[in-house]
Scaffold this motif. Structure first.
Motif, PDB file in Angstrom:
ATOM      1  N   LEU A   1       0.828  -1.213   0.000  1.00  0.00           N
ATOM      2  CA  LEU A   1       0.000   0.000   0.000  1.00  0.00           C
ATOM      3  C   LEU A   1       0.861   1.260   0.000  1.00  0.00           C
ATOM      4  O   LEU A   1       0.490   2.280  -0.581  1.00  0.00           O
ATOM      5  N   ALA A   2       2.034   1.180   0.651  1.00  0.00           N
ATOM      6  CA  ALA A   2       2.907   2.351   0.773  1.00  0.00           C
ATOM      7  C   ALA A   2       3.572   2.741  -0.539  1.00  0.00           C
ATOM      8  O   ALA A   2       4.171   3.814  -0.636  1.00  0.00           O
ATOM      9  N   THR A   3       3.451   1.895  -1.561  1.00  0.00           N
ATOM     10  CA  THR A   3       4.048   2.237  -2.860  1.00  0.00           C
ATOM     11  C   THR A   3       3.170   3.210  -3.646  1.00  0.00           C
ATOM     12  O   THR A   3       3.609   3.746  -4.662  1.00  0.00           O
ATOM     13  N   ARG A   4       1.921   3.434  -3.188  1.00  0.00           N
ATOM     14  CA  ARG A   4       0.999   4.318  -3.907  1.00  0.00           C
ATOM     15  C   ARG A   4       0.719   5.560  -3.071  1.00  0.00           C
ATOM     16  O   ARG A   4       0.272   5.460  -1.923  1.00  0.00           O
ATOM     17  N   SER A   5       0.998   6.709  -3.657  1.00  0.00           N
ATOM     18  CA  SER A   5       0.951   7.973  -2.914  1.00  0.00           C
ATOM     19  C   SER A   5      -0.429   8.271  -2.328  1.00  0.00           C
ATOM     20  O   SER A   5      -0.537   8.874  -1.267  1.00  0.00           O
TER      21      SER A   5
ATOM     22  N   ALA B   1       2.965   3.349  14.722  1.00  0.00           N
ATOM     23  CA  ALA B   1       2.994   2.678  16.030  1.00  0.00           C
ATOM     24  C   ALA B   1       2.811   1.164  15.889  1.00  0.00           C
ATOM     25  O   ALA B   1       3.341   0.382  16.698  1.00  0.00           O
ATOM     26  N   LEU B   2       2.068   0.742  14.858  1.00  0.00           N
ATOM     27  CA  LEU B   2       1.849  -0.692  14.646  1.00  0.00           C
ATOM     28  C   LEU B   2       3.080  -1.369  14.042  1.00  0.00           C
ATOM     29  O   LEU B   2       3.354  -2.548  14.318  1.00  0.00           O
ATOM     30  N   LEU B   3       3.814  -0.636  13.211  1.00  0.00           N
ATOM     31  CA  LEU B   3       4.996  -1.234  12.577  1.00  0.00           C
ATOM     32  C   LEU B   3       6.188  -1.310  13.519  1.00  0.00           C
ATOM     33  O   LEU B   3       7.045  -2.195  13.384  1.00  0.00           O
ATOM     34  N   ARG B   4       6.272  -0.378  14.467  1.00  0.00           N
ATOM     35  CA  ARG B   4       7.471  -0.299  15.314  1.00  0.00           C
ATOM     36  C   ARG B   4       7.800  -1.617  16.018  1.00  0.00           C
ATOM     37  O   ARG B   4       8.940  -2.095  15.926  1.00  0.00           O
TER      38      ARG B   4
ATOM     39  N   THR C   1      10.302  -6.957   6.245  1.00  0.00           N
ATOM     40  CA  THR C   1       9.186  -6.355   5.525  1.00  0.00           C
ATOM     41  C   THR C   1       8.644  -5.138   6.271  1.00  0.00           C
ATOM     42  O   THR C   1       8.212  -4.155   5.649  1.00  0.00           O
ATOM     43  N   ALA C   2       8.680  -5.185   7.604  1.00  0.00           N
ATOM     44  CA  ALA C   2       8.274  -4.021   8.398  1.00  0.00           C
ATOM     45  C   ALA C   2       9.205  -2.844   8.130  1.00  0.00           C
ATOM     46  O   ALA C   2       8.763  -1.693   7.988  1.00  0.00           O
ATOM     47  N   ALA C   3      10.513  -3.125   8.045  1.00  0.00           N
ATOM     48  CA  ALA C   3      11.484  -2.060   7.749  1.00  0.00           C
ATOM     49  C   ALA C   3      11.268  -1.503   6.348  1.00  0.00           C
ATOM     50  O   ALA C   3      11.331  -0.283   6.133  1.00  0.00           O
ATOM     51  N   LEU C   4      10.992  -2.393   5.401  1.00  0.00           N
ATOM     52  CA  LEU C   4      10.739  -1.948   4.025  1.00  0.00           C
ATOM     53  C   LEU C   4       9.503  -1.040   3.967  1.00  0.00           C
ATOM     54  O   LEU C   4       9.502   0.001   3.301  1.00  0.00           O
TER      55      LEU C   4
ATOM     56  N   LYS D   1      20.014  -4.136   4.615  1.00  0.00           N
ATOM     57  CA  LYS D   1      19.626  -3.316   3.460  1.00  0.00           C
ATOM     58  C   LYS D   1      18.324  -2.572   3.723  1.00  0.00           C
ATOM     59  O   LYS D   1      18.190  -1.376   3.415  1.00  0.00           O
ATOM     60  N   ALA D   2      17.359  -3.269   4.331  1.00  0.00           N
ATOM     61  CA  ALA D   2      16.069  -2.640   4.614  1.00  0.00           C
ATOM     62  C   ALA D   2      16.223  -1.520   5.643  1.00  0.00           C
ATOM     63  O   ALA D   2      15.619  -0.446   5.514  1.00  0.00           O
ATOM     64  N   ALA D   3      17.045  -1.759   6.665  1.00  0.00           N
ATOM     65  CA  ALA D   3      17.257  -0.743   7.703  1.00  0.00           C
ATOM     66  C   ALA D   3      17.988   0.470   7.139  1.00  0.00           C
ATOM     67  O   ALA D   3      17.659   1.621   7.466  1.00  0.00           O
ATOM     68  N   ALA D   4      18.977   0.229   6.271  1.00  0.00           N
ATOM     69  CA  ALA D   4      19.696   1.335   5.635  1.00  0.00           C
ATOM     70  C   ALA D   4      18.747   2.149   4.761  1.00  0.00           C
ATOM     71  O   ALA D   4      18.866   3.381   4.668  1.00  0.00           O
ATOM     72  N   PHE D   5      17.785   1.473   4.140  1.00  0.00           N
ATOM     73  CA  PHE D   5      16.784   2.168   3.336  1.00  0.00           C
ATOM     74  C   PHE D   5      15.939   3.105   4.199  1.00  0.00           C
ATOM     75  O   PHE D   5      15.640   4.233   3.809  1.00  0.00           O
ATOM     76  N   VAL D   6      15.570   2.656   5.401  1.00  0.00           N
ATOM     77  CA  VAL D   6      14.797   3.516   6.302  1.00  0.00           C
ATOM     78  C   VAL D   6      15.604   4.755   6.675  1.00  0.00           C
ATOM     79  O   VAL D   6      15.092   5.890   6.642  1.00  0.00           O
ATOM     80  N   LEU D   7      16.878   4.569   7.022  1.00  0.00           N
ATOM     81  CA  LEU D   7      17.728   5.706   7.400  1.00  0.00           C
ATOM     82  C   LEU D   7      17.884   6.679   6.233  1.00  0.00           C
ATOM     83  O   LEU D   7      17.857   7.894   6.415  1.00  0.00           O
ATOM     84  N   ARG D   8      18.025   6.154   5.032  1.00  0.00           N
ATOM     85  CA  ARG D   8      18.118   7.025   3.849  1.00  0.00           C
ATOM     86  C   ARG D   8      16.820   7.784   3.621  1.00  0.00           C
ATOM     87  O   ARG D   8      16.825   8.995   3.332  1.00  0.00           O
TER      88      ARG D   8
END
Length: 468
Positions: free
Chosen positions: A27-31, A44-47, A60-63, A101-108
């Motif tokens: 869902l997050a891929t669509r603006s 809060a649910l993903l954390r 997948t949560a990080a992505l 890789k997923a965590a680095a994506f979040v930081l970026r």
């Protein structure tokens, strides 16, 4: 309830968690979904799922978090406010390369939006964790980390210095030697982002041995890599003559000249930008570029492009011409003035016109012969028209109207002032106001000398003169 039934409860719970994070990630891929997800409290649910016992759920949560944060600065701020970043940084240190890789994506995704959000990444230990990822064996992890570090460094000198202090630069230079093309590209891009801010940061990149490795990549067949390589070399060269000389010493020219014929317009633009940054430093560096055929190559480039792509080439010609009479004459003999005249006629943007007028002034300022070359290109009427055009910006008008002695001398010796005096304007009209503004830049007797009929006035005074 049997053991099998009990286990099924746990399996169902695991499947539900995985289904949830996968759905949110999609869902997050669509603006159009972003605001709805945010209002539903998705952060809060993903954390807690970032620390899930199932690696797939964690990743997948990080992505999903990365995609949400990437979409807008408000969601990136939400990641910070929900205190999610420490959990992300903790997962960067995990042993799973997919999770890194997923965590680095979040930081970026958080860092890219603003200096303040980048500082939040720094404050939670994100930069140090990313530098550790640069030392991983997996090239995908290195690429993700380098990209995130570039997003931190690009904002300002302070954040770039933080990246340097964490030890990123030597490892980024080593990444240029890796076989993976994507890693080479992002390493060159991040080095460019680091060294663009100050001479000190550029020296940090140079001291790590970056220039020879970048220079070896300029003839790569990969278009995107060449863009980044020339960008990085330009960001190094722009700060000082000494740094430009270091770039020149590794033999970037004449090898780079071949890239001015590259099919990619941004490769050509970045090569021209590098030339501009080098020639502005000293006459010697200008002469080096001229000797390598740089003038003709850039003038041909200006004929093949338009708009903002022309700007570095236009400025390059002006910088070369500014250093000496001989270099300005070299620009003239290479048909530079006529090409600048074409740019002046074709370009609609005032800032490009202003740069063109500046370069023309640098060419014509030296001697009457240089001024004549400008006049012969029929540029004076065009310049006057630009100044009198009410739609021209103040910056453009300032470039056209002479404000220093050399420029005023050029305006007079090339016939510009005489041409202005010949214009017939109604008293009190806007045109007359422009003429008065131009005349105010010159002594009154000079203006009178070039006014129509003044020679007859002098002759009449001569006839009426009675010697003592």
């Amino acid at each position: 309830m049997s053991q099998r039934q009990i286990i099924q409860v746990f399996e169902q719970y695991q499947k539900s968690r995985m289904s949830f994070v996968q759905t949110i990630s999609d869902l997050a891929t669509r603006s159009q979904n972003i605001e709805i997800l945010h209002n539903a409290g998705v952060m809060a649910l993903l954390r807690p799922l970032l620390l899930d016992v199932v690696p797939g759920v964690q990743q997948t949560a990080a992505l999903a978090l990365g995609r949400l944060a990437d979409s807008s600065d408000s969601l990136a701020e939400a990641v910070v406010k929900e205190n999610i970043l420490p959990d992300v940084v903790q997962s960067v240190t995990s042993h799973n390369r997919f999770h890194k890789k997923a965590a680095a994506f979040v930081l970026r995704a958080v860092a890219k939006h603003s200096p303040e959000l980048s500082q939040a990444v720094v404050d939670c230990g994100g930069v140090d964790a990313l530098v550790q990822c640069l030392m991983e064996f997996d090239p995908g992890v290195k690429e993700a980390a380098a990209w995130a570090l570039g997003c931190v460094a690009r904002h300002n000198a302070t954040l770039s210095q933080t990246v340097v202090n964490a030890g990123a630069v030597p490892v980024l230079v080593l990444c240029l030697l890796e076989p993976e093309m994507a890693l080479k590209r992002i390493a060159a891009s991040t080095l460019s982002d680091i060294c663009k801010h100050t001479p000190e940061l550029a020296h940090a990149v140079v001291d790590a041995g970056a220039i020879p490795h970048l220079a070896q990549l300029i003839l790569s067949r990969d278009t995107k890599l060449k863009r980044q390589v020339f960008s990085a070399l330009s960001q190094i060269a722009k700060h000082s003559a000494s740094l430009s000389e270091m770039v020149a010493e590794v033999g970037v020219f004449p090898a780079a000249m071949t890239c001015l014929k590259d099919p990619d317009e941004y490769v050509r633009k970045n090569v021209t930008t590098l030339m501009r940054e080098m020639v502005k430093q000293t006459a010697e560096l200008s002469q080096l570029v001229v000797n390598c055929g740089g003038l003709g190559a850039v003038i041909d480039y200006l004929g093949d492009c338009s708009g903002s792509l022309r700007l570095p080439g236009i400025m390059m010609l002006g910088y070369v011409a500014s250093h000496s009479e001989s270099l300005a004459m070299a620009v003239i003999l290479s048909k530079g003035v006529s090409q600048l005249a074409v740019c002046l006629s074709e370009e609609p943007e005032d800032h490009i016109k202003a740069a063109t007028v500046w370069s023309i002034g640098q060419i014509g300022q030296h001697t009457p012969d240089h001024a004549k070359a400008v006049a012969m290109a029929n540029l004076l009427p065009k310049l006057l028209k630009l100044y009198m055009d009410a739609s021209s910006s103040e910056d453009l008008q300032a470039k056209v109207l002479p404000h220093d002695s050399k420029a005023r001398r050029l305006f007079v010796t090339s016939g510009g002032l005489k041409k202005v005096q010949e214009i017939q304007a109604e008293p009190g009209s806007v045109l007359q106001e422009h003429i008065n503004a131009i005349n105010s830049c010159f002594p009154e007797e000079i203006v009178r000398y070039y006014s129509p009929g003044y020679s007859e006035v002098l002759l009449e005074r001569l006839e009426n003169y009675q010697p003592a």
